[in-house]
Design a protein around this motif. Structure first.
Motif, mmCIF file in Angstrom:
data_model
loop_
_atom_site.group_PDB
_atom_site.id
_atom_site.type_symbol
_atom_site.label_atom_id
_atom_site.label_comp_id
_atom_site.label_asym_id
_atom_site.label_seq_id
_atom_site.Cartn_x
_atom_site.Cartn_y
_atom_site.Cartn_z
ATOM 1 N N LEU A 109 -0.051 5.564 -0.411
ATOM 2 C CA LEU A 109 -0.270 6.345 0.659
ATOM 3 C C LEU A 109 0.566 7.516 0.878
ATOM 4 N N ASN B 148 -2.052 13.476 3.338
ATOM 5 C CA ASN B 148 -1.593 13.580 1.842
ATOM 6 C C ASN B 148 -2.328 13.764 0.946
ATOM 7 N N ARG B 149 -3.672 13.196 1.178
ATOM 8 C CA ARG B 149 -4.746 13.260 0.153
ATOM 9 C C ARG B 149 -5.491 14.687 0.372
ATOM 10 N N ILE C 158 6.363 5.422 5.703
ATOM 11 C CA ILE C 158 5.910 6.344 6.765
ATOM 12 C C ILE C 158 6.783 6.618 7.756
ATOM 13 N N THR D 89 -0.501 5.547 9.953
ATOM 14 C CA THR D 89 -0.667 5.417 8.649
ATOM 15 C C THR D 89 -1.566 6.038 7.614
ATOM 16 N N PHE D 90 -2.826 5.747 8.135
ATOM 17 C CA PHE D 90 -4.155 6.118 7.465
ATOM 18 C C PHE D 90 -4.423 7.626 7.924
ATOM 19 N N ALA E 275 0.765 -1.329 0.092
ATOM 20 C CA ALA E 275 0.036 -0.100 -0.066
ATOM 21 C C ALA E 275 0.816 1.286 0.069
ATOM 22 N N ILE E 276 2.074 1.057 0.185
ATOM 23 C CA ILE E 276 3.112 2.332 0.383
ATOM 24 C C ILE E 276 2.858 3.410 -0.640
ATOM 25 N N GLU F 89 -1.907 9.293 5.584
ATOM 26 C CA GLU F 89 -2.545 9.368 4.182
ATOM 27 C C GLU F 89 -3.793 10.313 3.885
ATOM 28 N N ARG F 90 -4.559 10.624 4.962
ATOM 29 C CA ARG F 90 -5.473 11.408 4.892
ATOM 30 C C ARG F 90 -5.010 12.920 4.616
#
Length: 365
Positions: free
Chosen positions: A23, A293-294, A337, A286-287, A19-20, A290-291
């Motif tokens: 992410l 980054n999004r 991450i 991690t998530f 997934a990296i 990712e949020r």
């Protein structure tokens, strides 16, 4: 039980590794910076999907073979652990090799399309931004250290009643399987190792807090918010890791002081629960990243500017950061991450390698 633990670790590792690429920030692909105007380039999507498939498919086949091997051979616990460890490290080595392959492919793609010519280097600094930094203060990391020192002193008072052999290694079943002769050092060596690790977490937090807050030129506000949140989440994760390791090591120390303080079931289940808690914290971190980054990529402006800290020439292989002009000790990773050290800053070596040398020295003694 041993097999189940390794299967869970293997599955989690494979999922995170696969997934990296999806992410991290879209303007960094396999350690290579690209213009924000090119993040939807079709070849980039192909590379990411191939990378993930080449990790997931072989890993699942290996796990299937691992399960069949156990079902048909009934191996001993140590054999299960050895084979499981080999598979786990083999998967990590394979993903590392794939990363370098696709890193090279991205450099070729960037060079062929002359994206470097589209990137204008801009450095951004904002006075007073450190006043908004929400990283945990250094003294919070003293809490687990104080607890460890307390147990160390308590163990010293119980030296005369300690067993003549001190455990130095524990098997997957939670029971000690290797011992050493009791000495003043060996009786508290586990706590000394723990204290060394806690000093390392304290040093990492201080060094990270002093490192530069990197602002992206073409989206100052969004990148500033991302940096502040990222630093905050990282410091909390470091503290949680330190606390989790402290609880685990003190549990092991208590089994040395009081042989039957925990049942066989509890000796197995407590470390497993601590591992699950740590994994959940890592996944949440991690998530959350990712949020962030999004949100940043979704608001990024269509300009050609990048900031100087992101220049490819400072990153060797997209993984190792060398920049003598950057006083930061730690910088955010380009692939993965978390943080990595600035290899051009000798203080980073001291923070990481001196504690490791002390741990090895304590183990040798």
């Amino acid at each position: 039980m041993e097999a189940l633990i390794f299967i869970m670790m293997m599955l989690l590792t494979v999922m995170l590794e696969a997934a990296i690429p999806f992410l991290i920030r879209k303007t960094i692909v396999f350690g290579v910076s690209i213009p924000s105007t090119q993040i939807k380039h079709p070849q980039i999507s192909v590379y990411k999907k191939r990378y993930s498939l080449l990790i997931v498919v072989p890993a699942l086949l290996l796990l299937l073979a691992y399960c069949i091997w156990q079902a048909t051979n009934s191996p001993q616990a140590n054999q299960v652990a050895i084979v499981g460890t080999f598979l786990l490290f083999g998967t990590l080595f394979w993903s590392f090799s794939l990363y370098f392959y696709f890193h090279g492919k991205m450099l070729e793609l960037k060079g062929e399309n002359k994206w470097e010519e589209q990137l204008k280097v801009v450095s951004v600094t904002e006075l007073g931004i450190r006043q908004k930094d929400e990283m945990l203060p250094w003294y919070v990391f003293l809490i687990p250290m104080i607890i460890t020192v307390g147990f160390l002193l308590f163990t010293a008072t119980q030296y005369d009643v300690l067993p003549t052999e001190i455990p130095v290694h524990w098997g997957a079943d939670g029971k000690a399987d290797r011992f050493t002769t009791k000495t003043p050092i060996s009786s508290v060596s586990l706590l000394l190792v723990l204290l060394t690790m806690q000093f390392m977490f304290l040093g990492i937090n201080i060094a990270t807090k002093r490192s530069g807050i990197k602002i992206i030129a073409n989206n100052k506000q969004a990148s500033k918010r991302r940096q502040l949140k990222y630093r905050k989440y990282s410091s909390w994760l470091n503290l949680l890791i330190s606390i989790t390791i402290t609880v685990l090591f003190i549990l092991l120390q208590l089994t040395t002081l009081y042989n039957n303080i925990f049942s066989d079931y509890m000796i197995v289940i407590i470390p497993l629960l601590l591992t699950v808690v740590l994994l959940i914290c890592t996944i949440v971190f991690t998530f959350k990243v990712e949020r962030l980054n999004r949100e940043l990529d979704g608001k990024e402006q269509e300009t050609q500017e990048i900031s100087t800290f992101d220049a490819d020439n400072h990153w060797k292989g997209g993984l190792f950061y060398f920049n003598k002009n950057d006083p930061s000790i730690f910088v955010e990773k380009r692939f993965g991450i978390g943080w990595t050290i600035n290899f051009a800053n000798p203080i980073g070596y001291l923070l990481l390698f001196i504690p490791l040398l002390l741990i090895l020295l304590l183990s040798f003694i």
